[in-house]
Structure formats: structure tokens, C-alpha cells
Enzyme design. Sequence first.
Site, PDB file in Angstrom:
ATOM      1  N   ILE A 186      -7.478 -37.625 -17.455  1.00 60.40           N
ATOM      2  CA  ILE A 186      -7.151 -36.591 -16.668  1.00 60.40           C
ATOM      3  C   ILE A 186      -8.308 -35.896 -16.095  1.00 60.40           C
ATOM      4  CG2 ILE A 186      -6.350 -34.295 -17.306  1.00 60.40           C
ATOM      5  CD1 ILE A 186      -4.661 -35.427 -19.472  1.00 60.40           C
TER       6      ILE A 186
ATOM      7  N   ARG B  21      -6.422 -29.317 -26.057  1.00 60.45           N
ATOM      8  CA  ARG B  21      -5.590 -29.097 -27.248  1.00 60.45           C
ATOM      9  C   ARG B  21      -6.361 -27.647 -27.572  1.00 60.45           C
ATOM     10  NH1 ARG B  21      -2.438 -32.193 -26.208  1.00 60.45           N
ATOM     11  NH2 ARG B  21      -1.454 -33.687 -27.627  1.00 60.45           N
TER      12      ARG B  21
ATOM     13  N   GLU C 256       0.840 -23.397 -32.326  1.00 64.82           N
ATOM     14  CA  GLU C 256       2.052 -23.455 -31.330  1.00 64.82           C
ATOM     15  C   GLU C 256       3.400 -23.448 -32.226  1.00 64.82           C
ATOM     16  OE1 GLU C 256       1.208 -26.554 -28.516  1.00 64.82           O
ATOM     17  OE2 GLU C 256      -0.300 -25.656 -27.842  1.00 64.82           O
TER      18      GLU C 256
ATOM     19  N   HIS D 172       2.343 -24.602 -23.043  1.00 74.77           N
ATOM     20  CA  HIS D 172       2.258 -26.032 -23.113  1.00 74.77           C
ATOM     21  C   HIS D 172       2.981 -26.908 -22.070  1.00 74.77           C
ATOM     22  CE1 HIS D 172       0.408 -29.056 -26.253  1.00 74.77           C
ATOM     23  NE2 HIS D 172       0.487 -29.788 -25.025  1.00 74.77           N
TER      24      HIS D 172
ATOM     25  N   GLY E 212       1.878 -28.133 -19.271  1.00 81.59           N
ATOM     26  CA  GLY E 212       0.855 -28.879 -18.252  1.00 81.59           C
ATOM     27  C   GLY E 212       1.611 -30.401 -17.610  1.00 81.59           C
TER      28      GLY E 212
END
Length: 313
Positions: free
Chosen positions: A152, A228, A257, A276, A278
Amino acid sequence: MSKKVLIPRNGEQLTENYLTKKGYTIVEYDHELDADFMGKAADVDAIVSIGHGYDKQTLESLKQLTIVAGMGVGYDATDVETAAELGIWVTNNPGSNAITVAESTVTDILLLSKNAYQASQALEDGHWNIKRQTMGFDLNGKTVGIVGFGHIGQEVAKRLVGFGVKILFYNRSEKTSTYGEQVSLERILTESDYVSLHVPATPATHHMIGAKELRMMKPSASLVNFARGSVIDEAALVEALKSGEIRSAALDVFEQEPLKKDSPLLGLDNAFLTPHTGSNTIEASQRMALGAEKMVDQALSGKRPDFAVNDPK
């Protein structure tokens, strides 16, 4: 009798019925690890997981299970050692969502640079003549620090060079890149206008960005997290945003979460928050589902899965 696989609802549609065509019996779930899920999981051979953690008690209750195949990259919430002791493979899906998360990261950096969220909210509130109060910044000429230079992080760098930014990156192991310079974490924090986090959740990265690190950042700097939630000390970040120690933040992941409705992050006008999401695109979902299902097929065929993160005994 065919082996049984528990997958997210409509998951087979994303893979054009990959497992069905191979003769497996498919059982679908709506909410991972709820009571209905656990009832269905009692006699399955494999689970395609959307990312929830499997603790010791849960794993021990699944007597027939051979593999938990994660659709994403992270597996930190699952007890992989207990799984190995029980003869259960745990797999992840490296690279499957890298392009998507990189695009989301660049999107948030642009939103922060232009104060786009604040301008949009001002218009929603009926304020048209708000330009002076919401003036943003050019991205051109700025420095972006990327913490974690795996799949990433590298995709983020590749996409940002076209904006004319200087890229610094920090990684535990030595890496070379035509897109940026590898430097220390301290240099990332002190020199960057935007710090973007892309490290896994491990004991070594827990709260790696805390009060000390936030004080090292420039008051004009912004923090972006698509890694995270545990890599940031959220309480320290709230204080830094409130006090103006840093300019803004964009967060897609959180220490807990779902994010609680009374989270102090929700009341900050310099924090852009997403739930969350993405990697939440059709294309990424297809890659993630197919990758996980391939791991299931390998494990249930008696092979070692390509992306095993443990070694069952």
C-alpha cells in the site's frame, strides 16, 4: 458429501461462483460472529472472513474447521497460535486491496489539503461566502511522509509523485524506490506536511504515534491513517487536534470499532472520519473474495495455502 464453506452473503457473485464450480457446498452469513453465524459455523470446513477476530474460545468451538481465510491483509485480531494448535490454517490476502487503499489515502490527503470537508459542511449549513475561512493549501511542493512501505505504501507513493510532492518513507527493512527517500521515523515526523500510516498492527507498532510523536510534527501538518487504529494513541491525537498541535487528521480506522457514538473524535471539525471503508470498492471486493476463496480451495485440497500466516501442527 462435499465440504462446506461459510462465506459472506453474495460472496460467490463476486467470484463468479468459484467455490461452487469446484463442488463445495456454500453457506452464507450476514454478520460475522453473531449467534446466527456461530450456529452455521458449527459444522463447516472453512470460513471466508471479512476481517473479524477469532479468539481461542471461538476457534475451540469450531470442531470441523480447517481454515479461516481472511479477505483482507490484517489478521492481528485472530489467535493464530491457538489456530495452529487446533490444526486450523489462518490466511490473509496481501496486495489485494493495495491499489484501492492507496487511492483512498490520496483522496483524503487532497481533502485535507483543500479543506474540502469543511467547505462542503459550510455550504450545507447555508454559508456561501466562506472562502477566506476555509482556504486550503497546494499539494505541490509539500512533503508527504509514508510510514510503512509495503504494497500500500508503495502504491501511495506512486500516485503522489504526479502532484509534485517530495516523498519520504520509513520502513523497518531497507527498501529502494524511485519515488522517494528512505529516512528515519523522526525525519518523517519533523519534516512532513502529511504523515500517512500504512504499518501492520503488531506489538511493535502499538501506539507508535503518541503524544511525543505528535509534538514532533509541524503545527501545519496532517495525519492520515489507513493502517490500524491501534497504531495511534487516540486520546493523544484528540488533544493534539484540539490544541492545534497539528492541523488536521483523516482516519479510516480506530482503536475500537465500530467507533462509539460518544467518541471525542466525532466532535472535531479538523478530523475527517470514515467507517473503515478504505478498500470498499467493487474491484477490491472481487480481488479479496477470490483470493480468500483460492486459499480455501488450497487448504481443503490438502495443500499449504500460499498466504498462510501460521503453521498448523
